[in-house]
Design an enzyme around this catalytic site. Structure first.
Site, PDB file in Angstrom:
ATOM      1  N   TRP A   1      10.721   4.232   0.389  1.00 25.80           N
ATOM      2  CA  TRP A   1       9.969   4.657  -0.794  1.00 25.80           C
ATOM      3  C   TRP A   1       8.687   5.383  -0.406  1.00 25.80           C
ATOM      4  O   TRP A   1       8.341   6.409  -1.002  1.00 25.80           O
ATOM      5  CB  TRP A   1       9.648   3.444  -1.674  1.00 25.80           C
ATOM      6  N   HIS A   2       7.954   4.874   0.563  1.00 27.44           N
ATOM      7  CA  HIS A   2       6.720   5.535   0.971  1.00 27.44           C
ATOM      8  C   HIS A   2       6.982   6.963   1.449  1.00 27.44           C
ATOM      9  O   HIS A   2       6.118   7.838   1.297  1.00 27.44           O
ATOM     10  CB  HIS A   2       6.025   4.735   2.089  1.00 27.44           C
TER      11      HIS A   2
ATOM     12  N   ASN B   1       1.687   1.037   3.855  1.00 30.94           N
ATOM     13  CA  ASN B   1       0.926   1.469   2.689  1.00 30.94           C
ATOM     14  C   ASN B   1      -0.412   2.075   3.087  1.00 30.94           C
ATOM     15  O   ASN B   1      -0.855   3.074   2.510  1.00 30.94           O
ATOM     16  CB  ASN B   1       0.721   0.289   1.740  1.00 30.94           C
TER      17      ASN B   1
ATOM     18  N   ASP C   1      -2.631  -2.160 -10.566  1.00 27.35           N
ATOM     19  CA  ASP C   1      -3.421  -1.803  -9.386  1.00 27.35           C
ATOM     20  C   ASP C   1      -4.337  -0.617  -9.673  1.00 27.35           C
ATOM     21  O   ASP C   1      -5.486  -0.578  -9.209  1.00 27.35           O
ATOM     22  CB  ASP C   1      -2.484  -1.482  -8.222  1.00 27.35           C
TER      23      ASP C   1
ATOM     24  N   ARG D   1     -16.470  -4.471  -2.156  1.00 29.82           N
ATOM     25  CA  ARG D   1     -17.016  -3.170  -2.544  1.00 29.82           C
ATOM     26  C   ARG D   1     -18.391  -3.326  -3.189  1.00 29.82           C
ATOM     27  O   ARG D   1     -19.298  -2.527  -2.949  1.00 29.82           O
ATOM     28  CB  ARG D   1     -16.057  -2.472  -3.508  1.00 29.82           C
TER      29      ARG D   1
ATOM     30  N   SER E   1      -1.500   5.834   2.159  1.00 27.10           N
ATOM     31  CA  SER E   1      -2.567   6.002   1.170  1.00 27.10           C
ATOM     32  C   SER E   1      -3.907   6.423   1.762  1.00 27.10           C
ATOM     33  O   SER E   1      -4.899   6.498   1.046  1.00 27.10           O
ATOM     34  CB  SER E   1      -2.754   4.699   0.384  1.00 27.10           C
TER      35      SER E   1
ATOM     36  N   LYS F   1      -5.709   9.453   0.068  1.00 29.19           N
ATOM     37  CA  LYS F   1      -6.061   9.103  -1.311  1.00 29.19           C
ATOM     38  C   LYS F   1      -7.257   8.153  -1.336  1.00 29.19           C
ATOM     39  O   LYS F   1      -8.185   8.325  -2.139  1.00 29.19           O
ATOM     40  CB  LYS F   1      -4.856   8.454  -1.999  1.00 29.19           C
ATOM     41  N   GLU F   2      -7.269   7.168  -0.452  1.00 24.80           N
ATOM     42  CA  GLU F   2      -8.347   6.190  -0.448  1.00 24.80           C
ATOM     43  C   GLU F   2      -9.640   6.782   0.116  1.00 24.80           C
ATOM     44  O   GLU F   2     -10.733   6.478  -0.372  1.00 24.80           O
ATOM     45  CB  GLU F   2      -7.914   4.952   0.343  1.00 24.80           C
TER      46      GLU F   2
ATOM     47  N   ASP G   1      -9.077   1.174  -9.504  1.00 27.20           N
ATOM     48  CA  ASP G   1      -9.536   2.366  -8.801  1.00 27.20           C
ATOM     49  C   ASP G   1     -10.904   2.830  -9.293  1.00 27.20           C
ATOM     50  O   ASP G   1     -11.586   3.584  -8.619  1.00 27.20           O
ATOM     51  CB  ASP G   1      -8.532   3.515  -8.972  1.00 27.20           C
TER      52      ASP G   1
ATOM     53  N   ARG H   1     -11.605   8.669  -2.550  1.00 23.03           N
ATOM     54  CA  ARG H   1     -12.382   7.909  -3.534  1.00 23.03           C
ATOM     55  C   ARG H   1     -13.354   6.931  -2.872  1.00 23.03           C
ATOM     56  O   ARG H   1     -13.911   6.050  -3.547  1.00 23.03           O
ATOM     57  CB  ARG H   1     -11.460   7.175  -4.508  1.00 23.03           C
TER      58      ARG H   1
ATOM     59  N   ARG I   1      -5.907  -8.615   2.491  1.00 24.43           N
ATOM     60  CA  ARG I   1      -4.909  -7.677   1.979  1.00 24.43           C
ATOM     61  C   ARG I   1      -3.516  -8.285   1.886  1.00 24.43           C
ATOM     62  O   ARG I   1      -2.684  -7.812   1.098  1.00 24.43           O
ATOM     63  CB  ARG I   1      -4.888  -6.444   2.889  1.00 24.43           C
TER      64      ARG I   1
ATOM     65  N   PHE J   1       3.102  -3.562 -11.524  1.00 23.34           N
ATOM     66  CA  PHE J   1       2.288  -3.658 -10.312  1.00 23.34           C
ATOM     67  C   PHE J   1       1.355  -2.455 -10.163  1.00 23.34           C
ATOM     68  O   PHE J   1       0.150  -2.599  -9.936  1.00 23.34           O
ATOM     69  CB  PHE J   1       3.185  -3.717  -9.067  1.00 23.34           C
ATOM     70  N   PHE J   2       1.915  -1.268 -10.293  1.00 25.20           N
ATOM     71  CA  PHE J   2       1.119  -0.076 -10.003  1.00 25.20           C
ATOM     72  C   PHE J   2       0.189   0.284 -11.154  1.00 25.20           C
ATOM     73  O   PHE J   2      -0.916   0.796 -10.923  1.00 25.20           O
ATOM     74  CB  PHE J   2       2.042   1.073  -9.615  1.00 25.20           C
TER      75      PHE J   2
END
Length: 337
Positions: free
Chosen positions: A308-309, A219, A80, A157, A223, A226-227, A84, A230, A173, A76-77
């Site tokens: 986890w987050h 999420n 994903d 985008r 994130s 981080k988002e 990016d 970018r 989403r 998955f990651f």
């Protein structure tokens, strides 16, 4: 998840007793397929704590069943992250890659298919082992929805048309957060199937949507930095600012309230499951499968995501810096070619 953001999750945290072994062996699968090729990529992958995530999503699994969950989270990651860069801004490139992956749902892949597609093919093959054709068809539909969502995000985008409302964003989403295929695998890991005649019931659909929404809200909070770094504009915190003019802190507080409201709804919905069994006249085995879906599939994906987050390094500054390095991006891109 920033440590100063504490969201009360009224569900017990659980973790597979086999998690330590699975964590120690988690790099073997992605390395064997060429999805991780360097020590730098391996170190970055380990900081994401994807084996920890799988052991929380599938606390009832051990051995090969847990390994399948770990490999799914790794895939998955890795997949994903491919979006990016420029591919995530080009709907045609996104389509080419998602179609290469989706081809595994229809049969064997050609040798020339990219490594990331072969990785998915391996996960999908193992996912279907021991499951009925009807269950596999249902899960395949969920996978196609997930993959199609990446094309929609790339188009947003490409045309520089970020979502202008939370409702519009949620509609897109809810697919790419990947919760539905994740919950599906809980059935495979536990060797049970929810009765097909109740899966699409209003009650079960509402419970699943709570799990999806809670995951994506958590999420987006985790994130955000981080988002932003970018240039990503499709994040609920940023969308709420554009839609209502709210500050960041107010937007995050609103999402916390939304999570709590959905969890209250979830507790009410799951209290109605016995009545659902009566309406559909489920036999004892079917009722047990429905109960396991509640305890071993939907509940863990809600609570496991939160835990986890709060512990994963995927969204810290060091991780983001490694993700943006030229060497890593080049290596990662090779898995899509």
């Amino acid at each position: 998840m920033p440590q100063d953001i504490d969201i009360r999750i009224p569900l017990p945290g659980r973790q597979s007793p086999d998690h330590a072994r699975a964590e120690a062996e988690q790099l073997a699968w992605p390395r064997s397929l060429g999805l991780i090729k360097s020590d730098m990529a391996a170190e970055r992958h380990l900081r994401g704590s994807y084996a920890d995530l799988a052991s929380r999503f599938y606390p009832h699994a051990a051995g090969p069943d847990l390994d399948l969950g770990v490999d799914l989270m790794s895939w998955f990651f890795l997949f994903d992250d491919l979006f990016d860069g420029p591919r995530g801004e080009d709907p045609e490139e996104a389509r080419q890659l998602t179609e290469a992956v989706a081809a595994a749902l229809d049969g064997p892949l050609p040798e020339a298919a990219p490594p990331i597609a072969h990785g998915f093919a391996d996960v999908w093959r193992r996912t279907c082992e021991g499951m009925t054709p009807a269950w596999c068809a249902r899960s395949a539909r969920h996978w196609r929805n997930y993959l199609d969502g990446y094309i929609d995000e790339a188009a947003s985008r490409f045309w520089n048309r970020p979502c202008d409302s939370a409702a519009q964003y949620l509609g897109m989403r809810r697919h790419t957060i990947g919760v539905q295929p994740t919950v599906d695998l809980a059935e495979r890991a536990g060797r049970f199937e929810v009765p097909h005649r109740v899966f699409d019931s209003t009650l079960l659909s509402a419970m699943l949507q709570v799990a999806v929404d809670v995951n994506l809200m958590l999420n987006d909070i985790a994130s955000l930095e981080k988002e932003e770094a970018r240039g990503e504009q499709n994040n609920l915190v940023l969308i709420l600012h554009r839609e209502h003019g709210w500050s960041r802190s107010r937007s995050i507080a609103h999402l916390q309230d939304e999570v709590h409201a959905r969890l209250e709804q979830f507790l009410l919905l799951e209290s109605c499951l016995p009545r659902l069994g009566e309406i559909y006249q489920l036999d004892p085995g079917e009722r047990e499968a429905l109960e396991r879906y509640r305890t071993d599939a939907i509940r863990p994906v809600i609570r496991g995501s939160y835990d986890w987050h709060r512990s994963s390094g995927r969204y810290d500054a060091e991780f983001a810096h490694a993700a943006g390095s030229r060497g890593y991006l080049e290596e990662l891109g090779s898995t899509a070619r």
